[in-house]
Design a protein around this motif. Structure first.
Motif, PDB file in Angstrom:
ATOM      1  N   GLY A 257      -3.389  -2.826   3.739  1.00 22.49           N
ATOM      2  CA  GLY A 257      -4.829  -2.650   3.625  1.00 22.49           C
ATOM      3  C   GLY A 257      -5.178  -1.591   2.590  1.00 22.49           C
ATOM      4  O   GLY A 257      -6.085  -1.772   1.773  1.00 22.49           O
ATOM      5  N   TYR A 258      -4.447  -0.483   2.617  1.00 21.54           N
ATOM      6  CA  TYR A 258      -4.679   0.595   1.644  1.00 21.54           C
ATOM      7  C   TYR A 258      -4.387   0.107   0.228  1.00 21.54           C
ATOM      8  O   TYR A 258      -5.145   0.386  -0.717  1.00 21.54           O
ATOM      9  CB  TYR A 258      -3.783   1.785   1.986  1.00 21.54           C
ATOM     10  N   TYR A 259      -3.286  -0.632   0.086  1.00 20.70           N
ATOM     11  CA  TYR A 259      -2.864  -1.115  -1.237  1.00 20.70           C
ATOM     12  C   TYR A 259      -3.921  -2.030  -1.851  1.00 20.70           C
ATOM     13  O   TYR A 259      -4.272  -1.883  -3.034  1.00 20.70           O
ATOM     14  CB  TYR A 259      -1.530  -1.841  -1.102  1.00 20.70           C
ATOM     15  N   PHE A 260      -4.434  -2.963  -1.078  1.00 21.89           N
ATOM     16  CA  PHE A 260      -5.393  -3.933  -1.617  1.00 21.89           C
ATOM     17  C   PHE A 260      -6.819  -3.387  -1.687  1.00 21.89           C
ATOM     18  O   PHE A 260      -7.528  -3.615  -2.671  1.00 21.89           O
ATOM     19  CB  PHE A 260      -5.370  -5.219  -0.781  1.00 21.89           C
ATOM     20  N   LEU A 261      -7.243  -2.658  -0.675  1.00 19.44           N
ATOM     21  CA  LEU A 261      -8.646  -2.239  -0.593  1.00 19.44           C
ATOM     22  C   LEU A 261      -8.921  -0.939  -1.327  1.00 19.44           C
ATOM     23  O   LEU A 261      -9.972  -0.779  -1.956  1.00 19.44           O
ATOM     24  CB  LEU A 261      -9.064  -2.100   0.875  1.00 19.44           C
ATOM     25  N   VAL A 262      -7.996   0.009  -1.259  1.00 10.88           N
ATOM     26  CA  VAL A 262      -8.219   1.319  -1.889  1.00 10.88           C
ATOM     27  C   VAL A 262      -7.655   1.347  -3.306  1.00 10.88           C
ATOM     28  O   VAL A 262      -8.328   1.778  -4.251  1.00 10.88           O
ATOM     29  CB  VAL A 262      -7.592   2.443  -1.039  1.00 10.88           C
ATOM     30  N   GLU A 263      -6.420   0.883  -3.463  1.00  5.62           N
ATOM     31  CA  GLU A 263      -5.784   0.932  -4.787  1.00  5.62           C
ATOM     32  C   GLU A 263      -6.064  -0.307  -5.623  1.00  5.62           C
ATOM     33  O   GLU A 263      -5.671  -0.366  -6.785  1.00  5.62           O
ATOM     34  CB  GLU A 263      -4.270   1.098  -4.629  1.00  5.62           C
ATOM     35  N   SER A 264      -6.744  -1.313  -5.031  1.00  6.27           N
ATOM     36  CA  SER A 264      -7.041  -2.571  -5.735  1.00  6.27           C
ATOM     37  C   SER A 264      -5.768  -3.184  -6.314  1.00  6.27           C
ATOM     38  O   SER A 264      -5.754  -3.656  -7.460  1.00  6.27           O
ATOM     39  CB  SER A 264      -8.075  -2.330  -6.845  1.00  6.27           C
ATOM     40  N   SER A 266      -2.520  -5.699  -6.925  1.00  5.68           N
ATOM     41  CA  SER A 266      -2.415  -7.141  -7.152  1.00  5.68           C
ATOM     42  C   SER A 266      -1.228  -7.707  -6.379  1.00  5.68           C
ATOM     43  O   SER A 266      -0.317  -6.985  -5.976  1.00  5.68           O
ATOM     44  CB  SER A 266      -2.241  -7.444  -8.646  1.00  5.68           C
TER      45      SER A 266
END
Length: 439
Positions: A257-264, A266
């Motif tokens: 969740g952090y990787y996709f939502l916060v760090e955007s 791929s």
């Protein structure tokens, strides 16, 4: 006539195609000889190139092992078994099973190539249980045939690379948006054509029912059964702890969740493997169930572990000797503005036999192909995608990429490559013409 051609192709491959490990050894000697004969390299230099590159795919090799293991582990959870089994029940006849597995694998490969390889093979196993009369060889070949679209999809290494700030060709071609490559009209049409043509071709390759090579569905079901729990030792309580599995899985989901939502971030191979691993741990419920599934999955990884270093050595010889560049230049020399995308596609297909890595191949061919294309007035985006499709195209007959799917299915390369050869011929014509003439 089409079935006769298919039967001839299957017989030819079954009779003369050796084990993939033997193929990689033969390719090693062929490239060694070509480096000396064409590039005038000394035997000592070729050996140095080979040994120097031998371990360059260690990271990628481990990723491929994890593609197999984590994908198998996830799909063997009760949750995904039910989903795949429900989808498999949609097929009532062998022909429907062939079409269904092809369509599902194409969609999965378009999303991510690793995902497509695993899902296609596991779905083929489920379909073989639901439709016992289907030819298992053709079923698995159909699942693998969907892999051809991966370089035109969301995980296209070339399409994503040229859209990334700081890529190694940025000073010459700038940043090329995915709207000009992956989501360009000509590329989407090619993917759509594959979605129509490949299931049709696979269906037409079906032979007579009495000639079908089937598999015992009970045997496949037995391989997927979950062993019972054991409570013989105090440590068994930890190994069977649902809380431990869920806590670990939740940590993994929080990171995603952090990787996709916060760090955007791929979607890439590492993230796919990480997601499969965490979901597998959670959905198996208990560490012991997860470990049992993993031990079953790892049995098929031997071919990947031993062959990838040899392909890395071949890549070292191809790149360092200049062979890869020479092959590309031969095709450039006979091209014009109209035929250039076709010859870029064909050259990439040939290089891919020896350098079966999209990113590695692009590193070798990019400068030559892009400069020649620009000189002929061909758009950079089309040149890049022509190379990408060529790389994906000959994967149909490259056992290197089929290893994870074959390990899951329990087959050998000779069992499916005769069918894949027919797909190679048909799709090669369509893709080549499409790259030349589609707007």
């Amino acid at each position: 006539m089409f079935k006769g051609l298919t039967n001839a192709s299957v017989r030819l491959v079954e009779r003369y195609l050796p084990d993939p490990f033997v193929i990689v050894m033969l390719l090693t000697l062929v490239v060694f000889a070509l480096g000396m004969g064409i590039e005038q390299q000394s035997p000592v230099a070729m050996v140095e190139f080979w040994g120097g590159g031998f371990w360059d795919l260690l990271t990628f090799g481990m990723q491929m092992v994890l593609v197999l293991v984590t994908g198998f582990v996830l799909a063997s959870t009760p949750f995904f078994r039910k989903i795949l089994a429900s989808l498999a029940r949609m097929a009532k006849t062998p022909g429907q099973a062939i079409v269904l597995v092809t369509v599902v694998s194409i969609f999965a490969a378009w999303i991510n190539w690793g995902f497509g390889l695993v899902i296609g093979a596991l779905f083929a196993r489920q379909l073989a249980q639901a439709v016992p009369r289907v030819d298992y060889r053709l079923l698995v070949a159909s699942a693998y045939s969907g892999f051809i679209v991966w370089h035109g999809g969301l995980a296209s290494s070339i399409g994503l690379l040229v859209a990334t700030d700081g890529h190694f060709m940025e000073d010459k071609i700038g940043i090329i948006s995915t709207s000009e490559t992956i989501f360009a009209g000509f590329n989407l049409i090619l993917v759509l054509l594959m979605l129509i043509v490949i299931p049709l071709v696979n269906r037409l390759m079906m032979g007579r029912p009495e000639d079908a090579v089937t598999v015992d569905p009970d045997k496949l079901a037995e391989e997927e059964e979950t062993p019972g729990l054991k409570w013989e030792r105090p440590a068994d309580r930890v190994e069977n702890s649902v809380t431990l599995s869920q806590a670990t899985g939740v940590m993994g989901l929080v990171f995603l969740g952090y990787y996709f939502l916060v760090e955007s971030g791929s979607l890439n191979l590492n993230i796919v493997n990480f997601a499969f691993l965490m979901l597998g741990i959670m959905l198996h419920g208990r560490p012991r169930h997860f470990l049992n599934s993993m031990q079953e999955a790892i049995k098929g990884a031997g071919g990947i572990v031993i062959q990838f270093p040899f392909y890395a050595g071949i890549m070292g010889m191809m790149i360092e000797s200049g062979l890869a560049a020479t092959f590309s230049q031969w095709f450039v020399a006979i091209s014009d503005e109209t035929t250039y995308p076709l010859f870029a596609f064909l050259s990439a297909g040939i290089v891919n036999i020896f350098v079966p890595s999209g990113g590695g191949q692009w590193a070798v061919q990019a400068e030559i192909m892009l400069e020649a294309g620009a000189a002929l007035g061909v758009d950079h985006a089309r040149t890049a995608m022509a190379v990408a499709w060529g790389d994906a195209w000959t994967n149909l007959i490259q056992p290197f990429w089929a290893l994870p799917a074959l390990a899951i299915a329990g087959l050998k390369a000779k069992d499916i490559m005769g069918f894949c050869l027919i797909n190679l011929l048909v799709t090669g014509v369509i893709i080549g013409l499409g790259l030349m003439f589609l707007p």
